[in-house]
Structures are given as structure tokens and as C-alpha cells.
Write a protein that holds these residues in place. Sequence first.
Motif, PDB file in Angstrom:
ATOM      1  N   VAL A 286       0.826  -1.206   0.000  1.00 38.70           N
ATOM      2  CA  VAL A 286       0.000   0.000   0.000  1.00 38.70           C
ATOM      3  C   VAL A 286       0.865   1.263   0.000  1.00 38.70           C
ATOM      4  O   VAL A 286       2.036   1.235   0.357  1.00 38.70           O
ATOM      5  CB  VAL A 286      -0.981   0.020   1.205  1.00 38.70           C
ATOM      6  CG1 VAL A 286      -1.969  -1.131   1.109  1.00 38.70           C
ATOM      7  CG2 VAL A 286      -0.256   0.005   2.537  1.00 38.70           C
ATOM      8  N   ASP A 287       0.235   2.368  -0.404  1.00 34.65           N
ATOM      9  CA  ASP A 287       0.924   3.662  -0.468  1.00 34.65           C
ATOM     10  C   ASP A 287       1.135   4.277   0.907  1.00 34.65           C
ATOM     11  O   ASP A 287       2.156   4.906   1.170  1.00 34.65           O
ATOM     12  CB  ASP A 287       0.105   4.652  -1.316  1.00 34.65           C
ATOM     13  CG  ASP A 287      -0.109   4.164  -2.735  1.00 34.65           C
ATOM     14  OD1 ASP A 287       0.876   3.779  -3.381  1.00 34.65           O
ATOM     15  OD2 ASP A 287      -1.272   4.161  -3.198  1.00 34.65           O
ATOM     16  N   LYS A 288       0.118   4.136   1.776  1.00 35.69           N
ATOM     17  CA  LYS A 288       0.129   4.813   3.077  1.00 35.69           C
ATOM     18  C   LYS A 288      -0.320   3.863   4.176  1.00 35.69           C
ATOM     19  O   LYS A 288      -1.109   2.945   3.934  1.00 35.69           O
ATOM     20  CB  LYS A 288      -0.843   5.998   3.075  1.00 35.69           C
ATOM     21  CG  LYS A 288      -0.552   7.059   2.053  1.00 35.69           C
ATOM     22  CD  LYS A 288       0.087   8.232   2.704  1.00 35.69           C
ATOM     23  CE  LYS A 288       0.306   9.346   1.697  1.00 35.69           C
ATOM     24  NZ  LYS A 288       1.153  10.366   2.224  1.00 35.69           N
ATOM     25  N   LEU A 289       0.145   4.137   5.385  1.00 39.70           N
ATOM     26  CA  LEU A 289      -0.347   3.443   6.565  1.00 39.70           C
ATOM     27  C   LEU A 289      -1.480   4.266   7.174  1.00 39.70           C
ATOM     28  O   LEU A 289      -1.526   5.498   6.992  1.00 39.70           O
ATOM     29  CB  LEU A 289       0.773   3.239   7.583  1.00 39.70           C
ATOM     30  CG  LEU A 289       1.927   2.356   7.107  1.00 39.70           C
ATOM     31  CD1 LEU A 289       3.028   2.302   8.164  1.00 39.70           C
ATOM     32  CD2 LEU A 289       1.444   0.955   6.765  1.00 39.70           C
ATOM     33  N   ILE A 290      -2.369   3.614   7.900  1.00 42.16           N
ATOM     34  CA  ILE A 290      -3.547   4.298   8.436  1.00 42.16           C
ATOM     35  C   ILE A 290      -3.184   5.517   9.278  1.00 42.16           C
ATOM     36  O   ILE A 290      -3.879   6.534   9.230  1.00 42.16           O
ATOM     37  CB  ILE A 290      -4.459   3.309   9.204  1.00 42.16           C
ATOM     38  CG1 ILE A 290      -5.821   3.962   9.495  1.00 42.16           C
ATOM     39  CG2 ILE A 290      -3.768   2.757  10.440  1.00 42.16           C
ATOM     40  CD1 ILE A 290      -6.895   2.994   9.935  1.00 42.16           C
ATOM     41  N   ASP A 291      -2.080   5.458  10.019  1.00 37.96           N
ATOM     42  CA  ASP A 291      -1.685   6.589  10.864  1.00 37.96           C
ATOM     43  C   ASP A 291      -1.180   7.798  10.063  1.00 37.96           C
ATOM     44  O   ASP A 291      -1.033   8.886  10.620  1.00 37.96           O
ATOM     45  CB  ASP A 291      -0.606   6.161  11.868  1.00 37.96           C
ATOM     46  CG  ASP A 291      -1.138   5.191  12.911  1.00 37.96           C
ATOM     47  OD1 ASP A 291      -2.341   5.274  13.238  1.00 37.96           O
ATOM     48  OD2 ASP A 291      -0.360   4.341  13.389  1.00 37.96           O
ATOM     49  N   GLU A 292      -0.927   7.605   8.779  1.00 34.60           N
ATOM     50  CA  GLU A 292      -0.430   8.700   7.929  1.00 34.60           C
ATOM     51  C   GLU A 292      -1.544   9.457   7.216  1.00 34.60           C
ATOM     52  O   GLU A 292      -1.269  10.399   6.474  1.00 34.60           O
ATOM     53  CB  GLU A 292       0.526   8.137   6.868  1.00 34.60           C
ATOM     54  CG  GLU A 292       1.746   7.452   7.439  1.00 34.60           C
ATOM     55  CD  GLU A 292       2.595   6.764   6.374  1.00 34.60           C
ATOM     56  OE1 GLU A 292       3.825   6.875   6.460  1.00 34.60           O
ATOM     57  OE2 GLU A 292       2.025   6.125   5.462  1.00 34.60           O
ATOM     58  N   ILE A 293      -2.787   9.068   7.449  1.00 30.27           N
ATOM     59  CA  ILE A 293      -3.902   9.633   6.687  1.00 30.27           C
ATOM     60  C   ILE A 293      -4.403  10.937   7.303  1.00 30.27           C
ATOM     61  O   ILE A 293      -4.677  11.020   8.493  1.00 30.27           O
ATOM     62  CB  ILE A 293      -5.066   8.610   6.590  1.00 30.27           C
ATOM     63  CG1 ILE A 293      -4.597   7.329   5.892  1.00 30.27           C
ATOM     64  CG2 ILE A 293      -6.273   9.221   5.883  1.00 30.27           C
ATOM     65  CD1 ILE A 293      -3.959   7.523   4.530  1.00 30.27           C
ATOM     66  N   HIS A 294      -4.520  11.952   6.441  1.00 24.62           N
ATOM     67  CA  HIS A 294      -5.139  13.233   6.794  1.00 24.62           C
ATOM     68  C   HIS A 294      -6.428  13.328   5.973  1.00 24.62           C
ATOM     69  O   HIS A 294      -6.370  13.447   4.747  1.00 24.62           O
ATOM     70  CB  HIS A 294      -4.201  14.404   6.483  1.00 24.62           C
ATOM     71  CG  HIS A 294      -2.889  14.301   7.201  1.00 24.62           C
ATOM     72  ND1 HIS A 294      -2.761  14.550   8.547  1.00 24.62           N
ATOM     73  CD2 HIS A 294      -1.660  13.943   6.751  1.00 24.62           C
ATOM     74  CE1 HIS A 294      -1.500  14.358   8.905  1.00 24.62           C
ATOM     75  NE2 HIS A 294      -0.810  13.984   7.835  1.00 24.62           N
ATOM     76  N   ILE A 295      -7.557  13.268   6.647  1.00 25.54           N
ATOM     77  CA  ILE A 295      -8.875  13.197   5.999  1.00 25.54           C
ATOM     78  C   ILE A 295      -9.060  14.276   4.935  1.00 25.54           C
ATOM     79  O   ILE A 295      -9.615  14.031   3.874  1.00 25.54           O
ATOM     80  CB  ILE A 295     -10.008  13.333   7.052  1.00 25.54           C
ATOM     81  CG1 ILE A 295      -9.849  12.310   8.158  1.00 25.54           C
ATOM     82  CG2 ILE A 295     -11.377  13.250   6.411  1.00 25.54           C
ATOM     83  CD1 ILE A 295     -10.265  10.944   7.847  1.00 25.54           C
TER      84      ILE A 295
END
Length: 192
Positions: A55-64
Motif C-alpha cells: 500500500v501507499d500509506k499506513l492508516i496513521d499517515e492519513i489526513h482526511i
Amino acid sequence: MKVLLFLAKGFETMEFSPFVDIMGWARNDYGYDIQVITCGFQKQVISTFHIPVTVDKLIDEIHIDDYEALVIPGGFEEFGFYEEAYHEKFLQLIRDFNSKGKIIASVCVGALPIGKSGVLKGRKATTYHFKEGIRQAQLREFNVNVIDEPIVTDNNIITSYCPQTAPGVGFLLLEKLTSKEKMEIVKKAMGY
């Protein structure tokens, strides 16, 4: 604009790939500004039937605020789908997308974490319909008005009831992100 495609452990590849392809055709062949960003709890997510996807990003890296929509493919219980799909971090991500009125689209049992998050309470939705309706009964337990139709939309949330519906949900998402006319161009080019 960006679409966040969340891959829980045990996700189904057939329910994931239509979003990559439809948005890819829209961007590559027609210049629509839509980028799909994959996300998971680990950098490599093992799908149902053991296909690894990075995957491109991990869940903790997400900015809504970076995303217009969240897409949730379903998966198989025996491959661990609900271990991550029902994780509180992911349920909170769903709540956050919903609270900002962003589109949330799911395929098959991808509707169950949406239901568990509480955002479908009193709303219309659907989920997997075979196996004596076990999954639809589970969705009802979250106080959801379960509709036995292939694709159900309630305001910003799109749900569907089996892998076959994934392209339909993908095209509906594309329509909501662009327009019916732009979606029809891509749909026709892809042979649908």
C-alpha cells in the motif's frame, strides 16, 4: 482529487481492482484529476487467497482533508478481514470521513465496518446477500435499514451486495466525483 482505498487484511482483490482501473482510465486516458491512494495497517497487506499488495500509506499517515472519498472492499472472515476492518482506528476513520460529508463507498461486506462505526444507524444500506442472509442480518444489528438490492446509496454512502457489483460502485463513485457525462465516457471506453 484523491480517493483513499482502504485494504484490510483478507480483502478481496476483485473488489479492490475495479477502483484502481476505473479511476486509472479516467486519469490516464481522459485527464480527470483523480488519484487512488491505497492504505492499510501494514505496508504489505495479504488479501483473500494470499495475494500480497503493497500500500501507499499506513492508516496513521492519513489526513482526511486530503481525500474526497473512502473506498472499502470486502473480504473473507477466514482470512482475517474483520480483525482490521473492525479495528477502532479504522472505525474512527470512517466516522471522520462521514462527519465531513465525504463519500464512503463499499463493496460486499465492506459495509459491515461502516455499520459497526455507527454512521449507518437509521440509514439505508446493503451487504452480502447469500449464505442465508447472515451478513445482512449482521448489518441489521447495527440498526441499519437493509435493502436487498445490488447497490444502495444513502446520501454520501454507497454500499453493495457482492463482488459482481464492484465495477458498478466504481462507476457510481466516478460519477459523484466528476459528472454523469464524464463517467459515461469512461464506462463506454472500458466496454461497459
